[in-house]
Motif scaffolding. Structure first.
Motif, short mmCIF file in Angstrom:
data_model
loop_
_atom_site.label_atom_id
_atom_site.label_comp_id
_atom_site.label_asym_id
_atom_site.label_seq_id
_atom_site.Cartn_x
_atom_site.Cartn_y
_atom_site.Cartn_z
N SER A 75 8.28 -0.47 -4.15
CA SER A 75 7.91 -1.85 -4.47
C SER A 75 8.69 -2.80 -3.56
CB SER A 75 8.23 -2.15 -5.93
OG SER A 75 7.46 -1.33 -6.78
N SER A 89 0.81 -1.22 0.00
CA SER A 89 0.00 0.00 0.00
C SER A 89 0.85 1.27 0.00
CB SER A 89 -0.94 0.01 1.21
OG SER A 89 -0.18 -0.05 2.41
N TRP A 110 4.62 3.59 -1.44
CA TRP A 110 5.30 4.09 -2.62
C TRP A 110 6.30 3.09 -3.20
CZ3 TRP A 110 4.78 8.02 -5.97
CH2 TRP A 110 5.85 8.26 -6.85
N SER A 142 4.88 0.82 -12.10
CA SER A 142 3.67 0.23 -12.67
C SER A 142 3.65 -1.27 -12.41
CB SER A 142 3.59 0.51 -14.17
OG SER A 142 4.66 -0.11 -14.84
N ARG A 164 -0.20 -4.22 -7.26
CA ARG A 164 0.18 -4.04 -5.85
C ARG A 164 0.08 -5.34 -5.08
NH1 ARG A 164 0.54 0.87 -3.58
NH2 ARG A 164 -0.03 2.70 -4.79
N HIS A 202 4.13 -4.22 -6.56
CA HIS A 202 4.54 -2.92 -7.09
C HIS A 202 3.88 -1.81 -6.29
CE1 HIS A 202 6.30 -4.87 -10.63
NE2 HIS A 202 5.29 -5.72 -10.49
N GLY A 203 4.69 -0.85 -5.87
CA GLY A 203 4.19 0.30 -5.14
C GLY A 203 3.74 1.39 -6.09
N THR A 204 3.37 2.53 -5.53
CA THR A 204 2.90 3.66 -6.32
C THR A 204 3.95 4.13 -7.32
OG1 THR A 204 1.58 4.36 -4.41
CG2 THR A 204 1.89 5.98 -6.15
N GLY A 205 5.21 4.03 -6.97
CA GLY A 205 6.29 4.52 -7.82
C GLY A 205 6.64 3.61 -8.99
#
Length: 197
Positions: A105, A101, A103, A136, A139, A131-134
């Motif tokens: 990964s 959840s 930024w 693609s 998640r 994969h984090g927000t930073g």
């Protein structure tokens, strides 16, 4: 009347002998548990609290069932759950879900080792990326593996159902090192059988 009294005395003696036998059997089981000869389920996880007290034992269980929620310390924004069920028929299911959840990964590594009383250890292992927000990508990392192994059935039968287990979950860790340390945590092992999820 004398015969009735003798009969009562005989019954009392039989009851006393039965109680002594049960006490002796209970003492033997306690001694075997203390010596590590018999083992019940004990789950240790580096990053998640066990749902029962460490060292609690269920002698000769019908099934191996381990269900745990996973959280990480130090602000790591990853969490989820895993479940492992193993049955005397040799059937098993190893499944779980992890979610990132935050930024950054993360790579997830998980291992459960179940050692039966005959010394055969089964390693259930899994690894995947969240994969984090930073970055693609998904998640989530999910796994679900079910099958039947004759070697599990044989270990159950050879052990009378007695088992010991240890599970660990980590992020950004080497899976092989995690598996090796988890195997060491279950005690003496005569044979290791790996099962990948």
């Amino acid at each position: 009347m004398g015969n009735n009294m003798n009969y009562s005395a005989d019954v009392s003696e039989d009851i006393k002998k039965s109680v002594l036998k049960r006490r002796g059997a209970a003492a033997l089981v306690t001694a075997l548990l203390a010596a590590g000869t018999l083992a019940g389920p004990t789950v240790v996880e580096a990053v998640s609290a066990p749902s029962h007290a460490p060292g609690s034992a269920a002698l000769l269980p019908t099934d191996v069932v381990i269900n745990r929620d996973v959280t990480f310390r130090g602000g790591v924004p990853v969490g989820g759950w895993y479940s492992l069920s193993i049955f005397p028929s040799g059937a098993y299911n190893y499944s779980g879900h992890m979610h990132d959840s935050g930024w950054p990964s993360y790579n997830f590594a998980g291992a459960c080792v179940v050692r039966f009383a005959n010394g055969t250890a089964f390693v259930f292992e899994t690894a995947g990326r969240m994969h984090g927000t930073g970055e693609s990508g998904s998640r989530d990392y999910n796994w679900n593996r079910s099958a039947t192994r004759h070697s599990i059935r044989d270990a159950y039968q050879a052990s009378g159902g007695g088992w010991n287990a240890r599970c660990t979950s980590k992020v950004n860790a080497d899976l092989n090192a995690l598996v090796n340390s988890t195997i060491q945590g279950v005690g003496y092992v005569t044979q290791v059988i790996a099962i990948l999820a």
